[in-house]
Write a protein that holds these residues in place. Structure first.
Motif, short mmCIF file in Angstrom:
data_model
loop_
_atom_site.label_atom_id
_atom_site.label_comp_id
_atom_site.label_asym_id
_atom_site.label_seq_id
_atom_site.Cartn_x
_atom_site.Cartn_y
_atom_site.Cartn_z
N LYS A 1 -32.76 2.23 2.85
CA LYS A 1 -33.56 3.39 2.50
C LYS A 1 -32.80 4.40 1.66
CE LYS A 1 -36.46 3.23 6.58
NZ LYS A 1 -37.82 3.14 6.21
N GLY A 2 -31.48 4.39 1.72
CA GLY A 2 -30.71 5.40 1.02
C GLY A 2 -30.18 4.97 -0.32
N ALA A 3 -30.87 4.11 -1.06
CA ALA A 3 -30.39 3.66 -2.36
C ALA A 3 -31.04 4.49 -3.47
CB ALA A 3 -30.70 2.19 -2.56
N VAL A 4 -30.20 5.01 -4.38
CA VAL A 4 -30.67 5.88 -5.46
C VAL A 4 -29.99 5.47 -6.76
CG1 VAL A 4 -30.78 8.27 -6.27
CG2 VAL A 4 -30.94 7.79 -3.84
N ARG A 5 -30.74 5.51 -7.88
CA ARG A 5 -30.13 5.32 -9.20
C ARG A 5 -29.80 6.68 -9.77
NH1 ARG A 5 -33.83 0.50 -11.36
NH2 ARG A 5 -32.60 -1.14 -10.43
N PHE B 1 -26.38 4.60 0.38
CA PHE B 1 -25.89 5.37 1.52
C PHE B 1 -26.18 4.63 2.82
CE2 PHE B 1 -27.35 8.37 -1.78
CZ PHE B 1 -26.16 9.02 -2.04
N GLN B 2 -25.47 5.00 3.87
CA GLN B 2 -25.70 4.40 5.19
C GLN B 2 -27.07 4.78 5.73
OE1 GLN B 2 -24.17 1.97 6.32
NE2 GLN B 2 -22.27 2.48 7.34
N GLN B 3 -27.51 6.00 5.42
CA GLN B 3 -28.81 6.46 5.88
C GLN B 3 -29.49 7.23 4.76
OE1 GLN B 3 -27.77 8.66 9.29
NE2 GLN B 3 -26.74 10.28 8.21
N GLU B 4 -30.80 7.41 4.90
CA GLU B 4 -31.56 8.10 3.86
C GLU B 4 -31.07 9.54 3.72
OE1 GLU B 4 -36.19 8.44 2.45
OE2 GLU B 4 -35.71 7.68 4.43
N ASN C 1 -26.83 4.09 -24.53
CA ASN C 1 -25.72 5.01 -24.33
C ASN C 1 -25.60 5.55 -22.91
OD1 ASN C 1 -25.14 4.76 -27.07
ND2 ASN C 1 -26.59 6.38 -27.58
N GLU C 2 -26.63 5.43 -22.10
CA GLU C 2 -26.59 5.98 -20.75
C GLU C 2 -25.73 5.13 -19.83
OE1 GLU C 2 -30.57 6.44 -19.30
OE2 GLU C 2 -30.87 8.29 -20.43
N LYS C 3 -25.05 5.80 -18.92
CA LYS C 3 -24.29 5.12 -17.88
C LYS C 3 -25.05 5.35 -16.57
CE LYS C 3 -19.63 4.40 -16.33
NZ LYS C 3 -18.22 4.68 -16.58
N VAL C 4 -25.53 4.26 -15.97
CA VAL C 4 -26.35 4.36 -14.77
C VAL C 4 -25.66 3.64 -13.62
CG1 VAL C 4 -28.60 3.79 -13.76
CG2 VAL C 4 -28.45 4.45 -16.16
N MET C 5 -25.69 4.26 -12.44
CA MET C 5 -25.10 3.63 -11.27
C MET C 5 -26.11 3.61 -10.14
SD MET C 5 -22.46 6.33 -9.63
CE MET C 5 -22.93 7.87 -8.93
N ILE C 6 -25.89 2.66 -9.24
CA ILE C 6 -26.68 2.59 -8.02
C ILE C 6 -25.77 3.08 -6.90
CG2 ILE C 6 -27.88 1.10 -6.39
CD1 ILE C 6 -28.47 -0.78 -8.70
#
Length: 101
Positions: A91-95, A63-66, A55-60
């Motif tokens: 470096k700036g990738a977050v789930r 960002f250009q920088q951390e 049921n969760e909606k997850v996105m990645i």
């Protein structure tokens, strides 16, 4: 990397604080900052495989920088909370997972 999307990151303390004078909890607003990013949503099959929930909606969000740590984010009117940092060349990738309705 192209960054066609905009996301609002909320930093600071956002936990409701107790006010003894009114005997209630008051919502605390954090610092909001709009940041350019690239957003991709993970398929439900991958979400189930990684997190065990259909049921969760997850996105990645990339960002250009951390970015400095943040408590929540708003994207297209929906609220998201960080799940984990991604070990990627960027470096700036977050789930982020969607919270609320």
């Amino acid at each position: 990397m192209k960054t066609p999307h905009r996301i609002t990151l909320v930093r600071g303390d956002t936990v409701p604080k107790y006010n003894p004078e009114t005997d209630s909890y008051e919502q605390v607003e954090g610092e909001a900052e709009e940041v350019a990013c690239l957003v991709n949503f993970i398929s439900q099959a991958k979400v189930f495989e990684a997190y065990g929930n259909r049921n969760e909606k997850v996105m990645i969000c990339r960002f250009q920088q951390e970015q400095e740590p943040f408590q929540s984010a708003t994207y297209e009117g929906s609220k998201y909370e960080p799940l984990d940092q991604i070990d990627a060349p960027i470096k700036g990738a977050v789930r982020l997972k969607k919270v609320g309705g």
